[in-house]
Design a protein around this motif. Structure first.
Motif, PDB file in Angstrom:
ATOM      1  N   UNK A  96       0.843  -1.179   0.000  1.00 11.92           N
ATOM      2  CA  UNK A  96       0.000   0.000   0.000  1.00 11.92           C
ATOM      3  C   UNK A  96       0.886   1.239   0.000  1.00 11.92           C
ATOM      4  N   UNK A  97       0.534   2.204  -0.811  1.00 13.10           N
ATOM      5  CA  UNK A  97       1.278   3.457  -0.897  1.00 13.10           C
ATOM      6  C   UNK A  97       1.281   4.171   0.449  1.00 13.10           C
ATOM      7  N   UNK A  98       2.425   4.738   0.788  1.00 11.09           N
ATOM      8  CA  UNK A  98       2.582   5.516   2.019  1.00 11.09           C
ATOM      9  C   UNK A  98       3.107   6.891   1.629  1.00 11.09           C
ATOM     10  N   UNK A  99       2.597   7.899   2.319  1.00  9.82           N
ATOM     11  CA  UNK A  99       3.008   9.270   2.065  1.00  9.82           C
ATOM     12  C   UNK A  99       3.735   9.816   3.288  1.00  9.82           C
ATOM     13  N   UNK A 100       4.832  10.511   3.046  1.00  5.09           N
ATOM     14  CA  UNK A 100       5.501  11.264   4.096  1.00  5.09           C
ATOM     15  C   UNK A 100       5.150  12.729   3.837  1.00  5.09           C
ATOM     16  N   UNK A 101       4.596  13.359   4.861  1.00  3.81           N
ATOM     17  CA  UNK A 101       4.168  14.745   4.762  1.00  3.81           C
ATOM     18  C   UNK A 101       4.982  15.566   5.761  1.00  3.81           C
ATOM     19  N   UNK A 102       5.532  16.659   5.282  1.00  9.01           N
ATOM     20  CA  UNK A 102       6.316  17.534   6.148  1.00  9.01           C
ATOM     21  C   UNK A 102       5.810  18.962   5.986  1.00  9.01           C
ATOM     22  N   UNK A 103       5.589  19.623   7.104  1.00 13.19           N
ATOM     23  CA  UNK A 103       5.229  21.034   7.059  1.00 13.19           C
ATOM     24  C   UNK A 103       6.253  21.818   7.868  1.00 13.19           C
ATOM     25  N   UNK A 104       6.806  22.848   7.237  1.00  8.01           N
ATOM     26  CA  UNK A 104       7.755  23.716   7.938  1.00  8.01           C
ATOM     27  C   UNK A 104       6.947  24.802   8.628  1.00  8.01           C
ATOM     28  N   UNK A 105       7.023  24.789   9.951  1.00 10.93           N
ATOM     29  CA  UNK A 105       6.256  25.728  10.757  1.00 10.93           C
ATOM     30  C   UNK A 105       6.979  27.072  10.901  1.00 10.93           C
ATOM     31  N   UNK A 106       8.301  27.008  11.137  1.00 10.74           N
ATOM     32  CA  UNK A 106       9.055  28.243  11.391  1.00 10.74           C
ATOM     33  C   UNK A 106      10.539  27.984  11.203  1.00 10.74           C
ATOM     34  N   UNK A 107      11.197  28.856  10.458  1.00 14.38           N
ATOM     35  CA  UNK A 107      12.650  28.783  10.308  1.00 14.38           C
ATOM     36  C   UNK A 107      13.294  29.414  11.535  1.00 14.38           C
ATOM     37  N   UNK A 108      14.264  28.700  12.123  1.00 12.62           N
ATOM     38  CA  UNK A 108      14.971  29.187  13.311  1.00 12.62           C
ATOM     39  C   UNK A 108      16.379  29.674  12.982  1.00 12.62           C
ATOM     40  N   UNK A 109      17.053  28.983  12.070  1.00  9.81           N
ATOM     41  CA  UNK A 109      18.440  29.295  11.731  1.00  9.81           C
ATOM     42  C   UNK A 109      18.596  29.054  10.228  1.00  9.81           C
ATOM     43  N   UNK A 110      18.542  30.129   9.459  1.00 13.19           N
ATOM     44  CA  UNK A 110      18.564  30.015   7.996  1.00 13.19           C
ATOM     45  C   UNK A 110      19.857  29.379   7.490  1.00 13.19           C
ATOM     46  N   UNK A 111      20.986  29.645   8.139  1.00 14.31           N
ATOM     47  CA  UNK A 111      22.253  29.069   7.699  1.00 14.31           C
ATOM     48  C   UNK A 111      22.258  27.549   7.896  1.00 14.31           C
ATOM     49  N   UNK A 112      21.787  27.088   9.044  1.00 15.04           N
ATOM     50  CA  UNK A 112      21.706  25.643   9.290  1.00 15.04           C
ATOM     51  C   UNK A 112      20.711  25.004   8.337  1.00 15.04           C
ATOM     52  N   UNK A 113      19.586  25.675   8.121  1.00 12.93           N
ATOM     53  CA  UNK A 113      18.553  25.124   7.261  1.00 12.93           C
ATOM     54  C   UNK A 113      19.017  25.036   5.805  1.00 12.93           C
ATOM     55  N   UNK A 114      19.862  25.956   5.371  1.00 18.96           N
ATOM     56  CA  UNK A 114      20.366  25.943   3.994  1.00 18.96           C
ATOM     57  C   UNK A 114      21.144  24.674   3.681  1.00 18.96           C
ATOM     58  N   UNK A 115      21.691  24.033   4.692  1.00 19.18           N
ATOM     59  CA  UNK A 115      22.443  22.787   4.497  1.00 19.18           C
ATOM     60  C   UNK A 115      21.518  21.587   4.355  1.00 19.18           C
ATOM     61  N   UNK A 116      20.276  21.724   4.812  1.00 23.90           N
ATOM     62  CA  UNK A 116      19.341  20.602   4.793  1.00 23.90           C
ATOM     63  C   UNK A 116      18.946  20.181   3.380  1.00 23.90           C
ATOM     64  N   UNK A 117      18.559  21.123   2.534  1.00 25.29           N
ATOM     65  CA  UNK A 117      18.055  20.800   1.202  1.00 25.29           C
ATOM     66  C   UNK A 117      18.997  19.927   0.384  1.00 25.29           C
ATOM     67  N   UNK A 118      20.247  20.352   0.197  1.00 28.85           N
ATOM     68  CA  UNK A 118      21.172  19.526  -0.582  1.00 28.85           C
ATOM     69  C   UNK A 118      21.437  18.159   0.061  1.00 28.85           C
ATOM     70  N   UNK A 119      21.535  18.128   1.391  1.00 25.86           N
ATOM     71  CA  UNK A 119      21.791  16.856   2.069  1.00 25.86           C
ATOM     72  C   UNK A 119      20.590  15.919   1.958  1.00 25.86           C
ATOM     73  N   UNK A 120      19.381  16.463   2.083  1.00 22.62           N
ATOM     74  CA  UNK A 120      18.173  15.638   1.967  1.00 22.62           C
ATOM     75  C   UNK A 120      18.015  15.123   0.545  1.00 22.62           C
ATOM     76  N   UNK A 121      18.301  15.957  -0.442  1.00 24.94           N
ATOM     77  CA  UNK A 121      18.204  15.520  -1.838  1.00 24.94           C
ATOM     78  C   UNK A 121      19.168  14.366  -2.107  1.00 24.94           C
TER      79      UNK A 121
END
Length: 101
Positions: A1-26
């Motif tokens: 059965x298909x499963x979905x992962x859903x993520x909602x970003x509520x609030x950015x706390x540290x833009x520099x730390x968060x900028x590293x997430x996208x490339x690493x997650x990809x």
């Protein structure tokens, strides 16, 4: 059965730390059967608190979703997400057939 992962970003706390997430997650998605269904597109919150962004990922089953989420590569990326932003992150099973009626 298909499963979905859903993520909602509520609030950015540290833009520099968060900028590293996208490339690493990809990069962490390599080799996993992920189909992005929605990825930080235009959002119109109909009810509840505003959110900054949302993602919906489709996996063929729960085992595939967990294999990606629990992989060492995604767990390393996750550290950047946790430092950079507040998220709600959950997995939901799809339906085999739409409900009648």
């Amino acid at each position: 059965m298909t499963v979905y992962v859903v993520a909602t970003r509520e609030k950015t706390k540290d833009a520099d730390a968060f900028a590293k997430y996208g490339p690493a997650a990809a990069a962490a998605g390599a080799g996993h059967p992920i189909t992005p269904l929605a990825f930080y597109g235009k959002i119109d919150v109909l009810e509840g608190a505003p959110i900054e962004g949302a993602v919906i990922l489709s996996f063929p089953d729960e085992a595939a979703a967990r294999a990606w989420y629990e992989s060492p590569a995604y767990q390393a990326a996750r550290e950047h997400r946790l430092k950079g932003a507040d998220y709600r992150f959950f997995m939901i099973a799809g339906v085999d057939e739409p409900p009648a009626g």
